[in-house]
Design an enzyme around this catalytic site. Structure first.
Site, mmCIF file in Angstrom:
data_model
loop_
_atom_site.group_PDB
_atom_site.id
_atom_site.type_symbol
_atom_site.label_atom_id
_atom_site.label_comp_id
_atom_site.label_asym_id
_atom_site.label_seq_id
_atom_site.Cartn_x
_atom_site.Cartn_y
_atom_site.Cartn_z
ATOM 1 C CG ASP A 136 -22.808 23.848 22.684
ATOM 2 O OD1 ASP A 136 -22.327 24.217 21.602
ATOM 3 O OD2 ASP A 136 -22.890 24.597 23.682
ATOM 4 C CB CYS A 196 -36.217 37.662 19.115
ATOM 5 S SG CYS A 196 -36.283 37.377 17.324
ATOM 6 C CB CYS A 250 -39.751 34.193 21.707
ATOM 7 S SG CYS A 250 -40.505 33.079 20.495
#
Length: 354
Positions: A136, A196, A250
């Site tokens: 990231d 979701c 989820c």
């Protein structure tokens, strides 16, 4: 060689690794459409990097294969009923909620360090080679690489999902300049489920596999530097750094894995703290308590902005005690003259809810 690399990865605390090639041209149209729709919001670097995200060899010349990694992050002491406990936090208006992944050490540092050690072990075995580690931290299509290498499939919330580990994990990559056998992708298992999408507080998931970051609470509380849209403020509730709602909704996260690493143990103050208490942290205390944490990068002013917003929502909820109301008012009033005009405006908005 690959079986040995997998053994080293496990020894270094990586939950799973895979391998994929570098031809991501089929992902470029989707990336272009997402940018063209403006879904990246104020993250201008996404636009400036353009298609480099889908071209690993442009980012690191000489790259032939990409080793992808998953690192689970549920803390060691996570209780079996953690999903219910975390879901309940959003209905406690006086409690400040920090996203699960950010309660311990900065994942950038932890995962990058482990991947670098994996590179060192490979180099000891085969000699020096061209490489670069990411987590990231650069224009990399992490989810695309992860799904192509079999770490999971892309969920409708756009996060990577695994049958064995849900989505409560970090992703990282090791670009290498030699060929490794690619690991096969896995099939998707979302089916007709839309939990979701249905439960996203701000309806940021505008369609299956399409996220408008401009509405996403994680984006708004972390990446977005300016005032938060007034129509979205009440929907953010008591979330002060990130949001886990799409993951908590989820069904696959009942399989989320607890990490053996100590790095993800929650820091004091980041779980179950009152909004008013955290508003009382000076900048020096904020920096001290968030040293080595991903939270530190948003800075104290944005931290106060987020807390002030949550305080306003708590006051407007009608579900806090009189003592809590007074504590929130006092904590907000201490920031009325804050040097940052964005914080000032947010404090005024929130005090009006008293």
């Amino acid at each position: 060689m690959w079986p040995q690399i997998q053994i080293w990865a496990r020894e270094l605390g990586l939950s799973q690794i895979g391998v994929t090639g570098i031809d991501l041209t089929s992902a470029e149209p989707g990336l272009q459409a997402w940018l063209a729709a403006g879904f990246h919001g104020s993250m201008a670097y996404m636009q400036s990097h353009g298609m480099k995200r889908a071209r690993p060899a442009e980012l690191q010349p000489g790259t032939v294969s990409v080793i992808t990694a998953r690192m689970d992050y549920l803390p060691r002491d996570t209780s079996p009923d953690w999903l219910a406990r975390e879901t309940a936090r959003s209905i406690q208006p006086g409690e400040a909620v920090v996203s699960l992944y950010a309660r311990g050490r900065d994942y950038h540092k932890v995962l990058r360090s482990r991947l670098q050690k994996l590179q060192d072990r490979i180099a000891e075995a085969i000699g020096p080679f061209g490489h670069r580690v990411f987590t990231d931290s650069a224009p990399v299509l992490e989810a695309e690489l992860a799904t192509r290498s079999g770490l999971g499939w892309r969920g409708k919330h756009t996060l990577v999902l695994s049958r064995e580990a849900g989505s409560m994990f970090f992703l990282g990559e090791l670009f290498v300049d030699f060929a490794l056998p690619e690991t096969p992708a896995v099939s998707a298992h979302c089916g007709q489920c839309s939990a979701c999408m249905d439960l996203c507080p701000t309806q940021a998931i505008v369609g299956p596999y399409r996220l408008d970051a401009r509405r996403c609470i994680s984006y708004l509380t972390i990446e977005h530097a300016g005032p938060i849209d007034e129509t979205l403020r009440p929907l953010i509730g008591n979330r002060i750094y990130g949001c886990d709602d799409c993951q908590l909704a989820c069904p696959w996260n009942k399989f989320a894995q607890v990490s053996p690493l100590p790095d993800w143990q929650p820091r004091e103050g980041l779980v179950g703290s009152d909004i008013a208490h955290l508003l009382g942290w000076s900048e020096a205390e904020f920096l001290r308590r968030t040293e080595g944490s991903a939270i530190r990068r948003i800075g104290h002013a944005r931290w106060v902005r987020n807390l002030a917003l949550a305080a306003g929502n708590a006051l407007a909820s009608g579900r806090v005690s009189e003592d809590q109301r007074l504590s929130l008012q006092q904590a907000l009033s201490a920031h009325v003259a804050h040097p940052d005009p964005v914080v000032q405006e947010q404090v005024v908005w929130s005090l009006a809810k008293f």
